[in-house]
Design a protein around this motif. Structure first.
Motif, mmCIF file in Angstrom:
data_model
loop_
_atom_site.group_PDB
_atom_site.id
_atom_site.type_symbol
_atom_site.label_atom_id
_atom_site.label_comp_id
_atom_site.label_asym_id
_atom_site.label_seq_id
_atom_site.Cartn_x
_atom_site.Cartn_y
_atom_site.Cartn_z
ATOM 1 N N PHE A 104 -5.560 2.376 -6.370
ATOM 2 C CA PHE A 104 -5.897 2.922 -5.054
ATOM 3 C C PHE A 104 -7.358 2.648 -4.718
ATOM 4 O O PHE A 104 -7.689 2.206 -3.613
ATOM 5 C CB PHE A 104 -5.627 4.431 -5.013
ATOM 6 C CG PHE A 104 -5.938 5.058 -3.672
ATOM 7 C CD1 PHE A 104 -4.958 5.183 -2.709
ATOM 8 C CD2 PHE A 104 -7.227 5.490 -3.370
ATOM 9 C CE1 PHE A 104 -5.235 5.738 -1.467
ATOM 10 C CE2 PHE A 104 -7.527 6.041 -2.136
ATOM 11 C CZ PHE A 104 -6.524 6.162 -1.181
ATOM 12 N N ARG A 141 -7.437 0.280 -1.756
ATOM 13 C CA ARG A 141 -7.283 1.108 -0.568
ATOM 14 C C ARG A 141 -8.585 1.730 -0.079
ATOM 15 O O ARG A 141 -8.560 2.491 0.905
ATOM 16 C CB ARG A 141 -6.259 2.229 -0.851
ATOM 17 C CG ARG A 141 -4.892 1.731 -1.294
ATOM 18 C CD ARG A 141 -4.174 0.935 -0.206
ATOM 19 N NE ARG A 141 -3.931 1.748 0.959
ATOM 20 C CZ ARG A 141 -2.893 2.570 1.102
ATOM 21 N NH1 ARG A 141 -1.994 2.665 0.135
ATOM 22 N NH2 ARG A 141 -2.735 3.277 2.198
ATOM 23 N N ARG A 186 -5.140 9.778 -1.031
ATOM 24 C CA ARG A 186 -5.796 9.455 0.241
ATOM 25 C C ARG A 186 -6.767 10.544 0.658
ATOM 26 O O ARG A 186 -7.786 10.271 1.293
ATOM 27 C CB ARG A 186 -4.734 9.246 1.328
ATOM 28 C CG ARG A 186 -4.037 7.903 1.260
ATOM 29 C CD ARG A 186 -3.311 7.583 2.556
ATOM 30 N NE ARG A 186 -2.253 8.548 2.830
ATOM 31 C CZ ARG A 186 -0.983 8.385 2.441
ATOM 32 N NH1 ARG A 186 -0.630 7.302 1.763
ATOM 33 N NH2 ARG A 186 -0.071 9.286 2.725
ATOM 34 N N GLU A 226 0.262 9.277 -3.888
ATOM 35 C CA GLU A 226 -0.550 8.483 -2.969
ATOM 36 C C GLU A 226 -1.111 9.351 -1.853
ATOM 37 O O GLU A 226 -2.252 9.176 -1.420
ATOM 38 C CB GLU A 226 0.301 7.351 -2.381
ATOM 39 C CG GLU A 226 -0.456 6.383 -1.486
ATOM 40 C CD GLU A 226 -1.101 5.244 -2.266
ATOM 41 O OE1 GLU A 226 -1.747 4.391 -1.637
ATOM 42 O OE2 GLU A 226 -0.953 5.228 -3.507
#
Length: 777
Positions: free
Chosen positions: A71, A75, A37, A33
């Motif tokens: 993700f 995200r 990002r 993760e």
């Protein structure tokens, strides 16, 4: 889609035109993760090779693909999923996926429907693992087998390449985008016609040749199969690198052909406009030039389409409108693939789809029909009780050497080399030290395995030599084994891949077509024993010197037949399966003949006035379309349904063939035409249709070809596609040099050059006819 595009920031738009290596979001082989990002914060266009650039097993591939999509969807600001692309040159390049024969072998089947089934199997495995775009088919027409990527192609003939390519696109893309995989035809265009047979070298192609031969398979794939992606070539045409060629990527591809999909860059090729071709003065100009020409997506990792493209937009070197058009095309793919509705895959279902038994059956059927028996002086098939067999050679007991350059086992070596050299394909890149990379040929039997399973201790194995090493230490053992045997089977050839250990594959171009290393000397030593010798060539291109082809009692071309290839080879050697492959490329005697191909002009293919070279015939060693079998076939009758046809209509050619042998077999009936007089010179022969027939002993088969006149045109002096009035000869047979003149018909019309819509193929029907005593014509 328009609403989504309107809400995107420039950073988010640029991200849709870029890509990242899958290992960029891995840490020790697991999804990270934290790394996600960093590299996915603005979204992403493509993920590069979750399966093909990692050591992950199939279920792990699906798990990582899901994690990346999760993700992106949850995200990032707009929640746009990514397209995962993979290499699919000989099946999905993944650790546990089915490994099919390399493309040159698939072309040797002369069976497009089989290629469609192959691609359908690839589609199923890709979708199961969470990938959506395959970088195939290779539609390069190749007439110079020195070129290392010959093995990835469907050969020398534009019609055969087109039929195989259209079938592959249809199989991969499926019946609906939501269930299909985007096919990416490459390399646009003329990549396989490189100067000197060298990778990335310029191609020198005049406009008519470019249109009629090299563009033709791509055009057929776009217009017939709805091709959704094209990859531009690394090379240049007439001073313009393909990634910067607006005429090709926009004028021809989009405006003329109506292509609506995406153009993706070959790996690192946008920056190559600056760093390799010196066509652009810097990365910024390279990015602006590529996007302005029509290159939508940069692969394999965002480089020039990041800050450099942003600066080019600020400087007005490329417009916001051009940026928006490219982004819209990428988004349209994602909508059509159903990624917004369902970005994830069922991880529990992967195991029942990847390398399923039904897919291995397609691989085996393809491998069987891909083998080309080039020569047989009665030694094949080997008789079950005919004594001992000396099995010799570097490819006799190697699973790895049965595989093409874009198989997982071969291609993962390039990642190992890239880590050692801090680069890939001559480009700087970083392969993480924590990325586990392991070569694997688990479950792939060797020729030794398969022959021993059938013949037991009658097989006497000796390695002989390696593919490229100079050592002759194994010669004495090989000679002794051959001298004591009833027949010697030499399994020789190449090692495919991209590294310096490979002798065929991408960037593994050769200046000789003799076997690499000391294999030619091994052949001489074994033949000298007096034992009959069968040469099995496991190779990516036509190989072997005069001695091998003249002195061996039989020669079987196996190409790079994949995970079931050893079984197919054993079955053909023992007569369990009849060989039925046909050469998709002319087989040169030496590099001095290159280019040698069947469809040359009437003034070509010979030296006027003596004909041959001083030191060699001009004819190939084996012609295009050649391939022997154990069951003899003959053409009994050929008829044309009319002597005249109006331009725009079609003519029907009916051929009756008979199996005159005592065993069942298969044959490929080939139909060629010749336009003996036109307003521009035409090839001496042009393949226009073909059909594979199966027949039992003494059985006859009727093949009916419908030949539309729209298939018989060419580009005239004004570069307009034209079907001219005049006479057309029809030739039928079983190879390009064993043809009978079936007849002649005239094309008529109201004007000298009637406008007729281009046709890419006709129809073929095959029907068994009542049995009768088969007699040669």
């Amino acid at each position: 889609m328009a609403d989504l595009l309107a809400r995107m920031t420039r950073e988010e738009k640029l991200a849709q035109l870029g890509s990242v290596w899958a290992f960029s979001v891995l840490d020790g082989g697991r999804y990270s993760e934290e790394r996600a990002r960093t590299v996915l914060r603005h979204g992403l266009g493509h993920v590069t090779r979750v399966a093909g650039a990692t050591n992950l097993k199939a279920v792990q591939v699906a798990r990582v693909a899901n994690a990346i999509q999760r993700f992106l969807v949850t995200r990032t600001r707009l929640g746009i999923p990514a397209i995962v692309h993979e290499e699919v040159c000989s099946g999905l390049m993944a650790r546990e996926a089915t490994i099919f024969p390399q493309a040159i072998g698939v072309a040797s089947t002369w069976e497009p429907e089989l290629n469609r089934r192959l691609a359908d199997a690839v589609r199923a495995q890709m979708r199961a693992m969470g990938s959506h775009q395959g970088l195939s088919p290779v539609l390069d027409v190749v007439r110079d087998p020195r070129w290392g990527r010959t093995e990835e192609t469907y050969g020398e003939d534009p019609y055969l390449v087109a039929r195989m390519g259209v079938a592959f696109v249809r199989g991969l893309q499926g019946d609906s985008p939501a269930e299909g995989v985007i096919a990416t035809a490459k390399h646009f265009v003329g990549y396989g016609a490189s100067e000197g047979g060298l990778n990335w070298a310029p191609a020198h192609l005049p406009p008519r040749l470019l249109r009629e031969v090299y563009l033709y398979p791509f055009e057929a794939a776009v217009r017939e199969a709805g091709l959704q992606s094209v990859m531009a070539g690394y090379h240049e045409l007439d001073g313009i690198p393909c990634h910067a060629n607006h005429e090709l990527l926009t004028d021809v591809l989009r405006r003329e052909w109506g292509f609506t999909g995406t153009v993706v860059s070959d790996y690192f090729a946008v920056d190559d406009l600056h760093s390799y071709h010196h066509f652009a003065e810097d990365k910024r100009q390279a990015a602006a030039t590529a996007l302005g020409a029509g290159t939508d997506v940069e692969l394999p990792a965002t480089d020039a389409y990041a800050d450099a493209l942003a600066h080019a937009l600020d400087a007005g070197q490329v417009s916001e409108g051009e940026l928006n058009e490219a982004v819209a095309r990428v988004l349209r793919h994602k909508f059509e693939l159903g990624l917004f509705e369902n970005p994830y895959v069922d991880e529990s279902a992967v195991a029942v789809t990847v390398d399923a038994e039904r897919h291995r059956e397609v691989a085996l059927e393809t491998a069987r029909r891909s083998l080309v028996l080039l020569k047989n002086e009665g030694v094949l098939p080997l008789r079950p009780g005919a004594g001992t067999v000396a099995l010799i050679g570097p490819n006799a007991d190697s699973a790895r050497h049965l595989l093409g350059d874009y198989s997982f086992a071969a291609h993962v070596e390039s990642l190992l080399e890239a880590r050692e050299r801090k680069g890939l394909l001559g480009q700087t890149m970083t392969v993480p030290d924590d990325l586990e990379i392991e070569e694997s040929t688990d479950g792939v039997p060797t020729v030794r395995d398969e022959l021993t399973a059938r013949l037991g201790d009658r097989v006497r194995y000796a390695h002989g030599c390696d593919v490229i090493d100079a050592s002759r230490d194994g010669f004495d053992e090989a000679v002794a084994a051959a001298a004591a045997a009833d027949v010697a089977v030499l399994v020789l050839g190449d090692r495919s891949g991209l590294t310096t250990r490979a002798t065929t594959g991408e960037s593994r171009d050769r200046s000789s077509l003799e076997l690499p290393g000391v294999q030619e000397d091994l052949v001489r030593a074994v033949v000298a024993t007096g034992t009959p010798v069968v040469a099995v060539l496991v190779a990516g291109r036509p190989v072997g010197g005069d001695f091998l082809h003249e002195e061996c009692a039989a020669v079987l071309m196996a190409w790079l037949p994949g995970q079931t290839g050893a079984r197919a080879i054993a079955e053909v050697l023992l007569g369990e399966v009849n060989p039925s492959g046909k050469l998709p490329i002319s087989y040169p005697r030496s590099v001095g003949q290159i280019p040698v191909f069947y469809g040359h002009k009437v003034s070509g293919g010979r030296s006027h006035w003596h004909g041959d070279y001083v030191d060699s015939p001009v004819s190939p060693r084996y012609p295009f379309g050649h391939g022997l079998g154990y069951a003899p076939f003959v053409v009994e009758n050929v008829t044309l349904d009319r002597a005249e046809v109006t331009a725009g209509d079609s003519v029907t050619v009916e051929v009756t063939v008979a199996n005159t042998g005592d065993r069942a077999g298969e044959e490929v009936v080939q139909l060629y035409i010749r336009d003996p007089q036109a307003t521009v010179t035409r090839p001496v022969l042009e393949l226009k249709s073909f059909a594979r027939v199966c027949a039992g002993p003494g059985r006859r088969t009727a093949v009916r070809f419908r030949l539309p006149t729209g298939q018989l045109g060419f580009y005239d002096r004004n570069m307009d596609y034209t079907v001219e009035t005049g006479h057309i000869e029809v030739h039928v047979g079983f190879s390009s040099d064993a043809l009978a003149l079936a007849g002649t018909f005239a094309i008529t019309g109201d004007a000298d050059r009637p406008e007729v819509r281009k046709a890419y193929t006709g129809t073929v029907s095959v029907v068994e006819v009542p049995s009768a005593t088969a007699r040669p014509r």
